[in-house]
Design a protein around this motif. Structure first.
Motif, short mmCIF file in Angstrom:
data_model
loop_
_atom_site.label_atom_id
_atom_site.label_comp_id
_atom_site.label_asym_id
_atom_site.label_seq_id
_atom_site.Cartn_x
_atom_site.Cartn_y
_atom_site.Cartn_z
N MET A 1 51.99 3.28 59.23
CA MET A 1 51.02 2.28 58.75
C MET A 1 50.20 2.87 57.61
O MET A 1 49.71 3.98 57.71
CB MET A 1 50.08 1.90 59.90
N SER A 2 50.05 2.08 56.49
CA SER A 2 49.17 2.53 55.42
C SER A 2 47.73 2.31 55.87
O SER A 2 47.40 1.25 56.41
CB SER A 2 49.42 1.71 54.14
N LEU A 3 46.91 3.31 55.64
CA LEU A 3 45.51 3.16 56.05
C LEU A 3 44.71 2.35 55.06
O LEU A 3 43.56 2.00 55.28
CB LEU A 3 44.87 4.54 56.23
N GLU A 4 45.33 2.06 53.89
CA GLU A 4 44.68 1.24 52.86
C GLU A 4 43.30 1.80 52.50
O GLU A 4 42.28 1.09 52.52
CB GLU A 4 44.57 -0.22 53.33
N LEU A 5 43.26 3.11 52.21
CA LEU A 5 42.01 3.74 51.81
C LEU A 5 41.77 3.53 50.32
O LEU A 5 42.68 3.71 49.51
CB LEU A 5 42.05 5.24 52.11
N LYS A 6 40.54 3.18 49.99
CA LYS A 6 40.19 3.07 48.56
C LYS A 6 40.18 4.46 47.92
O LYS A 6 40.53 4.66 46.77
CB LYS A 6 38.80 2.42 48.40
N PRO A 8 41.95 7.75 48.71
CA PRO A 8 42.96 8.47 49.49
C PRO A 8 42.63 9.96 49.68
O PRO A 8 43.13 10.60 50.60
CB PRO A 8 44.24 8.31 48.65
N GLU A 90 33.62 2.20 54.53
CA GLU A 90 34.80 1.43 54.95
C GLU A 90 36.00 2.35 55.15
O GLU A 90 36.72 2.25 56.15
CB GLU A 90 35.12 0.34 53.93
N ASP A 91 36.20 3.26 54.21
CA ASP A 91 37.33 4.20 54.36
C ASP A 91 37.16 5.07 55.59
O ASP A 91 38.11 5.29 56.36
CB ASP A 91 37.42 5.10 53.12
N ARG A 94 37.97 3.09 58.65
CA ARG A 94 39.41 2.85 58.84
C ARG A 94 40.10 4.11 59.38
O ARG A 94 40.95 4.05 60.27
CB ARG A 94 40.05 2.39 57.54
N LEU A 327 42.79 -2.10 63.60
CA LEU A 327 43.12 -2.28 62.18
C LEU A 327 43.90 -3.57 61.95
O LEU A 327 44.32 -3.87 60.84
CB LEU A 327 43.91 -1.08 61.66
N GLU A 328 44.14 -4.32 63.04
CA GLU A 328 44.95 -5.55 62.90
C GLU A 328 44.10 -6.80 63.06
O GLU A 328 44.60 -7.88 63.36
CB GLU A 328 46.10 -5.52 63.92
#
Ligand SMILES: NC(=O)c1ccc[n+]([C@@H]2O[C@H](COP(=O)([O-])OP(=O)(O)OC[C@H]3O[C@@H](n4cnc5c(N)ncnc54)[C@H](O)[C@@H]3O)[C@@H](O)[C@H]2O)c1
Ligand SMILES: O=C[C@H](O)CS(=O)(=O)O
Length: 489
Positions: A1-6, A8, A90-91, A94, A327-328
């Protein structure tokens, strides 16, 4: 799963020693997984006592410059660190939900809560006041000064992967101490992410060091942290058995010790309580972090006259909880941290029902599988059940019926733990009497969430030693020195 961090850069796969992102000397690593689905997130160094010794020596080398840095300069660096945590909230949330499993809203809350200790101790750094005491002789002048204790070892748990670290590191840095942190093996990523932000804030090399290690290596790492004479302070948050072990190990070199240990919080509802407020308070206290907090209500005592009404109100509230992977989508409850935690919840429910308790709601593993469990309410609980004497650390509310105020106090105090306690009453005379009678370091009166950076957090009996947060928290990292100036005219 990508953590979708702004950003990284916050996902780190190296530990941090002396300002360097580094592997273990052995080259070994261990996996960090997502408890919601078992997915591999990243592998981090599996460090040992040799790596730990290097970190301790780096901390010692960095100490003189830091202890002589003016408090205002230390404060400014802490304020930058606070700002960076909030800018990356937010990061960080997550990352925390991915490795610990708590709902995203709770993770966001914890980032703010953890950051609040940095903000608080940035200010407290400038208030490490001493004393001037009237001399005991005509030619005597007495001064008391406060000085940093020295190299600090911080060992922290998985359930609050940021706040349990900043609650130690912020006052340590504010006091002028370097720190070697050993985060929990389940949640090293949050520790590494906030350390990357500390580096960005300008915390000098050697001041903050992070040793990541697997559970088997924790014994060797802990042995070095508690045995090395360079370390002058051990600050531990975790279970009472491990706290006792670390306290014994630290005694060989007479280190200062702070212990934030296990709880078994009573939650008492008197017949004069506002029942809706009590239900809201219990929901917040019991089911936060899937019941995996040290200050969770663990035993719920309800006076006979309001017992049935309280059960119905609580069932209505708990049945609205949404269980799922944080996260879903927005959820109220995540998975338990691991299989052992799930097994303990099942063991407590099985023991209680075998001794006469009834399942009023939930009671089963959740349909989502893995370590998800249904939010549960038990009725007919009694003091002889495991759930009364052990910390469940799961989403189970056992309801006990009581008749008199004295009965409630006696049952509430019938524990070796004394971290937090809660009770609901609108009678001011009862409020003072019960608050003074309960054996607990912290008490919520008509309130289910009491943790804040401005108040002293800590327990009595086997729930720990010392306090974290508040103006009391700085003294845990300072030594008093008494100067007697003689021969004065
Ligand atoms: N009082 C508080 O503020 C507070 C806060 C959070 C958790 N807790 C308590 O912590 C417990 C749950 O956390 P946990 O399961 O992570 O606790 P734990 O004691 O198993 O582990 C805590 C930390 O100690 C480390 N550790 C374990 N054995 C060690 C050893 N022999 N030497 C050195 N380090 C060792 C672990 O790796 C982890 O980093 C619960 O009892 C909870 O009540 C208390
Ligand atoms: O689990 C222990 C934590 O100290 C709980 S809180 O976030 O401080 O309430």
């Amino acid at each position: 799963m990508s953590l979708e961090l702004k950003n990284p850069e916050l996902l780190r796969d190296r530990a941090y020693i002396n300002g360097q992102w580094t592997t273990a000397g052995s080259g070994k690593t261990f996996e960090v997984t997502n408890p919601a689905n078992g997915e591999h997130l990243v592998s981090v160094p599996d460090m040992d006592d040799t790596d730990t010794r290097i970190a301790i020596e780096a901390a010692e080398a960095a100490w003189p410059a830091w202890r002589s840095t003016p408090a205002k300069e230390r404060a400014n660096i802490l304020k930058k660190w606070f700002n960076l945590l909030m800018e990356n909230q937010e990061d960080l949330a997550r990352l925390m939900t991915a490795e610990q499993g708590k709902p995203l809203a709770e993770s966001r809350g914890e980032v703010g809560y953890g950051a609040s200790f940095i903000e608080w101790f940035a200010e407290e750094a400038k208030r490490a006041y001493g004393d001037v005491i009237p001399g005991h002789g005509k030619d005597k002048r007495i001064v008391v000064i406060k000085q940093p204790v020295g190299v600090v070892a911080a060992i922290t748990p998985w359930n609050f992967p940021i706040a349990m670290i900043t609650r130690k590191v912020a006052p340590a840095l504010a006091a002028g101490c370097p720190v070697v942190i050993k985060p929990a093996e389940d949640t090293p990523l949050s520790a590494l992410a906030i350390t990357a932000l500390a580096e960005q804030a300008g915390v000098p090399a050697g001041l903050v060091n992070v040793i990541t290690c697997s559970k088997p290596n924790a014994v060797a790492v802990g042995g070095e942290l508690t045995g090395n004479p360079i370390v002058r302070k051990v600050s531990f948050t975790g279970s009472t058995p491990v706290g006792k072990l670390l306290m014994r190990q630290a005694s060989d070199t007479v280190k200062k010790v702070s212990l934030e240990l296990g709880g078994n919080a009573p939650f008492i509802v008197f017949d004069d309580a506002d029942l809706d407020a009590a239900v809201a308070g219990l929901m917040a206290s019991k089911y936060r972090n899937t019941g995996q907090t040290c200050v969770c209500a663990n035993r719920v005592y309800v006076q006979s006259g309001v017992y049935d009404a309280f059960v119905e109100k609580l069932k209505a509230a708990v049945s609205k909880m949404v269980v799922g992977a944080g996260l879903e989508g927005e959820t109220h409850q995540g998975p338990l941290i691991n299989q052992a935690a799930l097994d303990k919840v099942k063991r407590h429910i099985a023991d209680a029902t075998a001794k006469g308790a009834k399942v009023a709601l939930g009671g089963q593993a959740h349909a989502l599988g893995g370590t998800f469990f249904e939010p549960t309410i038990l009725t007919g609980a009694t003091q002889d059940m495991l759930i009364a004497s052990e910390e469940t650390f799961g989403p189970v509310a056992p309801l006990f019926r009581f008749e008199t105020e004295e009965d409630a106090i006696a049952m509430a105090n019938d524990s070796e733990f004394g971290l937090s306690a809660y009770f609901y009453s609108t009678n001011i005379h009862r409020v003072w009497h019960v608050a003074e009678a309960l054996e607990s370091g912290m008490i919520g009166v008509n309130e289910g969430i009491i943790s804040t950076e401005v108040a002293p957090f800590g327990g009595v009996k086997e729930s720990g030693l010392g306090r974290e947060g508040s103006h009391y928290g700085l003294d845990e990292y300072m030594e008093l020195k008494y100067l007697c100036l003689g021969g004065m005219r």
